[in-house]
Design a protein around this motif. Structure first.
Motif, PDB file in Angstrom:
ATOM      1  N   GLN A 101       0.831  -1.235   0.054  1.00 51.03           N
ATOM      2  CA  GLN A 101       0.158   0.039  -0.088  1.00 51.03           C
ATOM      3  C   GLN A 101       0.880   1.278   0.040  1.00 51.03           C
ATOM      4  O   GLN A 101       0.525   2.170  -0.744  1.00 51.03           O
ATOM      5  N   ALA A 102       1.939   1.301   0.767  1.00 51.08           N
ATOM      6  CA  ALA A 102       2.826   2.491   0.787  1.00 51.08           C
ATOM      7  C   ALA A 102       3.382   2.594  -0.630  1.00 51.08           C
ATOM      8  O   ALA A 102       3.697   3.972  -1.061  1.00 51.08           O
ATOM      9  N   ILE A 103       3.924   1.450  -1.356  1.00 49.12           N
ATOM     10  CA  ILE A 103       4.509   1.797  -2.611  1.00 49.12           C
ATOM     11  C   ILE A 103       3.449   2.258  -3.409  1.00 49.12           C
ATOM     12  O   ILE A 103       3.707   3.264  -4.464  1.00 49.12           O
ATOM     13  N   GLU A 104       2.172   1.775  -3.262  1.00 49.01           N
ATOM     14  CA  GLU A 104       1.022   2.332  -4.526  1.00 49.01           C
ATOM     15  C   GLU A 104       0.907   3.941  -4.035  1.00 49.01           C
ATOM     16  O   GLU A 104       0.821   4.815  -5.014  1.00 49.01           O
ATOM     17  N   PHE A 105       0.877   4.220  -2.735  1.00 50.04           N
ATOM     18  CA  PHE A 105       0.583   5.565  -2.538  1.00 50.04           C
ATOM     19  C   PHE A 105       1.656   6.394  -2.990  1.00 50.04           C
ATOM     20  O   PHE A 105       1.703   7.501  -3.510  1.00 50.04           O
ATOM     21  N   ARG A 106       3.023   6.144  -2.820  1.00 50.00           N
ATOM     22  CA  ARG A 106       4.482   6.859  -3.433  1.00 50.00           C
ATOM     23  C   ARG A 106       4.045   6.936  -4.921  1.00 50.00           C
ATOM     24  O   ARG A 106       4.141   8.131  -5.382  1.00 50.00           O
ATOM     25  N   ASP A 107       3.939   5.783  -5.619  1.00 48.98           N
ATOM     26  CA  ASP A 107       3.915   5.840  -7.137  1.00 48.98           C
ATOM     27  C   ASP A 107       2.557   6.522  -7.604  1.00 48.98           C
ATOM     28  O   ASP A 107       2.813   7.196  -8.673  1.00 48.98           O
ATOM     29  N   ARG A 108       1.470   6.279  -7.045  1.00 54.27           N
ATOM     30  CA  ARG A 108       0.256   6.777  -7.838  1.00 54.27           C
ATOM     31  C   ARG A 108      -0.246   8.225  -6.916  1.00 54.27           C
ATOM     32  O   ARG A 108      -1.073   9.074  -7.573  1.00 54.27           O
ATOM     33  N   VAL A 109       0.359   8.599  -5.980  1.00 50.35           N
ATOM     34  CA  VAL A 109      -0.257  10.061  -5.206  1.00 50.35           C
ATOM     35  C   VAL A 109       1.096  11.061  -5.069  1.00 50.35           C
ATOM     36  O   VAL A 109       0.868  11.988  -5.543  1.00 50.35           O
ATOM     37  N   LEU A 110       1.871  10.633  -4.178  1.00 48.34           N
ATOM     38  CA  LEU A 110       2.983  11.562  -3.821  1.00 48.34           C
ATOM     39  C   LEU A 110       3.783  11.693  -5.228  1.00 48.34           C
ATOM     40  O   LEU A 110       4.191  12.976  -5.274  1.00 48.34           O
ATOM     41  N   HIS A 111       4.420  10.881  -5.775  1.00 45.33           N
ATOM     42  CA  HIS A 111       5.052  11.078  -7.056  1.00 45.33           C
ATOM     43  C   HIS A 111       4.408  10.490  -8.078  1.00 45.33           C
ATOM     44  O   HIS A 111       4.970   9.683  -9.078  1.00 45.33           O
ATOM     45  N   SER A 112       3.096  10.836  -8.411  1.00 45.95           N
ATOM     46  CA  SER A 112       2.303  10.655  -9.488  1.00 45.95           C
ATOM     47  C   SER A 112       2.880  11.092 -10.724  1.00 45.95           C
ATOM     48  O   SER A 112       3.348  12.112 -11.184  1.00 45.95           O
ATOM     49  N   ARG A 115       1.820  14.252 -12.871  1.00 48.32           N
ATOM     50  CA  ARG A 115       2.260  15.408 -12.578  1.00 48.32           C
ATOM     51  C   ARG A 115       3.674  15.786 -12.987  1.00 48.32           C
ATOM     52  O   ARG A 115       4.500  14.850 -13.058  1.00 48.32           O
ATOM     53  N   SER A 116       4.302  16.920 -13.217  1.00 43.63           N
ATOM     54  CA  SER A 116       5.791  17.041 -13.468  1.00 43.63           C
ATOM     55  C   SER A 116       6.444  16.593 -12.325  1.00 43.63           C
ATOM     56  O   SER A 116       6.138  16.867 -11.151  1.00 43.63           O
ATOM     57  N   ARG A 117       7.699  16.132 -12.526  1.00 44.30           N
ATOM     58  CA  ARG A 117       8.540  15.657 -11.439  1.00 44.30           C
ATOM     59  C   ARG A 117       8.886  16.967 -10.708  1.00 44.30           C
ATOM     60  O   ARG A 117       9.451  16.872  -9.454  1.00 44.30           O
ATOM     61  N   ARG A 118       8.883  18.129 -11.245  1.00 43.09           N
ATOM     62  CA  ARG A 118       9.346  19.359 -10.535  1.00 43.09           C
ATOM     63  C   ARG A 118       8.347  19.505  -9.385  1.00 43.09           C
ATOM     64  O   ARG A 118       8.703  20.145  -8.424  1.00 43.09           O
ATOM     65  N   GLU A 119       7.364  19.130  -9.379  1.00 46.97           N
ATOM     66  CA  GLU A 119       6.099  19.164  -8.395  1.00 46.97           C
ATOM     67  C   GLU A 119       6.126  18.223  -7.374  1.00 46.97           C
ATOM     68  O   GLU A 119       5.544  18.200  -6.480  1.00 46.97           O
ATOM     69  N   HIS A 120       7.015  17.124  -7.561  1.00 48.01           N
ATOM     70  CA  HIS A 120       7.207  15.885  -6.545  1.00 48.01           C
ATOM     71  C   HIS A 120       7.960  16.344  -5.258  1.00 48.01           C
ATOM     72  O   HIS A 120       9.265  16.644  -5.582  1.00 48.01           O
ATOM     73  N   ALA A 121       7.293  16.326  -4.183  1.00 45.23           N
ATOM     74  CA  ALA A 121       7.910  16.736  -3.031  1.00 45.23           C
ATOM     75  C   ALA A 121       9.101  15.432  -2.283  1.00 45.23           C
ATOM     76  O   ALA A 121       8.821  14.309  -2.494  1.00 45.23           O
ATOM     77  N   ARG A 122      10.361  16.165  -2.125  1.00 47.07           N
ATOM     78  CA  ARG A 122      11.244  15.297  -1.711  1.00 47.07           C
ATOM     79  C   ARG A 122      11.701  15.356  -0.215  1.00 47.07           C
ATOM     80  O   ARG A 122      12.052  14.773   0.375  1.00 47.07           O
TER      81      ARG A 122
END
Length: 473
Positions: A101-112, A115-122
């Motif tokens: 579930q954590a991997i799915e959240f990361r890949d589909r929501v946090l680093h979807s 969206r542009s990679r510039r908007e992905h929070a690190r």
């Protein structure tokens, strides 16, 4: 070389392992569950300290508790939004995520990918306990290599407010410090584990920092080193009370279960992981909460359960094998079992909670969320002591880098060990198919790398990963 465990009984304040384990005992370690830990940022060209380039996000639990925490952290979110020039992303997630579930959240929501990679929070701040925001979620975000992850987990909601107020005061109102002092302390409890640590990790790290300072690579106001007398809580508080940016490194046993186990959940949660100073006492949360303790600083706390206690230690399967093969007395394993959460719920230790909630306390704490072993002192395969790892993290903080990227330097070493371990298992699989029997030296390398990898991976950052010890020129 032998293996010491930095865990002491709460009643006797004596090490749980009365005799160290032979280093060869690591040969019985089970295969690890690998995590993908790259050794570089995904955005290599981006400035890791720039929130505008890397972005900052908040993750809170779903439900009423998460909404209250989110409201309390609103001023901090507004500060980070101004710094990055864009609104802060706030994610609300279900409790108890497993790894999938954590991997799915990361890949589909946090680093979807939508969206542009510039908007992905690190920079990612987890705000909630280990039950609400699971350890698996934290491990996936850290293991991905793209995120600088910190956690705030307080028992009292007022402590979240106190922490936010402290960060805002340090970053907005107070003069911006340019230099900090480094303070290296070890517990003078007389145990072999701490003596070896003082000789092989604390003193060399301090010396290396002095050398870096003399060569102009490290900015520092002072670099101090001291072995505390047994039970000298007062001296520790005296050194930690100065109101100037301080990077504190402490090496000690952490308090574990007393003989016979903890009598209550509350007692375990108040004492487990406390800094043990031998027979003379321990550093307690109530003391840290009401006294100045590393105001505006960063605390690197090396001890068992310094950051908290998981449901089950990653080392228990290995220790069970040692008992089964009569390589270790069963009472050692029982002592570790007695330190499991009494109610079965993982928890963040009370001592760093108290430090972070103190208005005159640190901005961040780096510590183990599991057992801590003396294996961290030295690389058996290369015959090199690990002081350079510690110095790399501390120098990064002293030179004004944000705490998230500084801790990422440490995580890189776990990635290297993980990669070497994968290679060893692959090589063994090939040779097993050819000869039917692995070579002893290959098994030795695998066991040592297993220990190294898990030791480093158990470090966690408590606090906002975007805070700094000092402001760079």
């Amino acid at each position: 070389m032998t293996l010491h465990l930095l865990l002491a009984r709460a009643d006797e304040r004596e090490p749980i392992l009365e005799e160290p384990l032979p280093l060869e005992s690591v040969l019985l370690a089970p295969p690890p569950a690998y995590l993908p830990i790259p050794t570089h940022l995904h955005d290599i060209a981006g400035d890791p300290d720039s929130l505008g380039a890397q972005r900052w996000a908040l993750i809170v639990p779903e439900g009423e508790q998460g909404r209250r925490i989110e409201a309390i952290l609103k001023p901090l979110c507004e500060l980070r939004a101004r710094e990055q020039g864009a609104p802060v992303e706030i994610c609300r997630v279900p409790a108890g995520m497993d790894r999938a579930q954590a991997i799915e959240f990361r890949d589909r929501v946090l680093h979807s990918p939508a969206r542009s990679r510039r908007e992905h929070a690190r920079y990612v701040l987890l705000a909630g306990g280990l039950e609400a925001l699971s350890l698996e979620l934290q491990e996936v975000l850290v293991g991905d290599g793209a995120c600088f992850v910190g956690r705030l987990a307080f028992e009292q909601e007022a402590d979240y407010e106190a922490y936010v107020s402290k960060v805002l005061a340090r970053e907005q109102s107070l003069p911006k410090p340019r230099k900090a002092r480094a303070l290296y302390l070890s517990s003078g409890d007389g145990t072999a584990a701490v003596r070896n640590g003082q000789r092989n990790i604390v003193t060399p790290a301090a010396q290396q920092c002095r050398s870096e300072h003399q060569q102009g690579y490290l900015r520092a106001k002072d670099i101090l080193e001291e072995e505390l007398a047994e039970g000298s809580v007062e001296r520790l508080l005296e050194l930690a009370a100065q109101d100037e940016p301080t990077l504190l490194f402490t090496l000690s046993h952490g308090v574990g279960a007393p003989t016979g186990g903890w009598r209550s959940v509350d007692m375990q949660r108040q004492r487990q992981g406390n800094l043990c100073l031998g027979h003379g006492g321990e550093l307690e949360p109530s003391v840290v909460r009401r006294h100045p303790f590393i105001p505006g600083g960063v605390w690197f706390y090396f001890a068992c359960f310094g950051a908290g206690t998981p449901t089950c230690s990653v080392y228990e399967k290995w220790m069970e094998r040692l008992v089964r093969f009569r390589e270790m007395p069963s009472r050692y394993l029982k002592s570790v079992h007695d330190s499991r959460p009494k109610d079965g719920r993982p928890f963040v230790a009370a001592l760093p909670q108290a430090a972070l909630a103190n208005a005159d306390g640190p901005l961040a704490v780096i510590a183990h969320l599991d057992l801590a072993w003396s294996y961290a002192y030295r690389d058996v395969l290369t015959e090199r002591y690990h002081a350079h790892r510690l110095e790399a993290v501390l120098s990064s903080l002293m030179n004004g880098h944000r705490v998230g990227p500084a801790v990422h330097v440490l995580i890189q070493f776990a990635g290297r060990a993980d990669a070497r371990l994968r290679w060893q298992y692959q090589e063994q699989a090939v040779k097993d198919s050819e000869t039917g029997k692995p070579l002893p030296e290959e098994l030795v390398k695998q066991a040592y790398l297993w220990m190294e990898r898990h030791d480093i991976a158990s470090y966690v950052l408590l606090g906002d990963p975007a805070v700094r010890l000092v402001v760079p020129d």
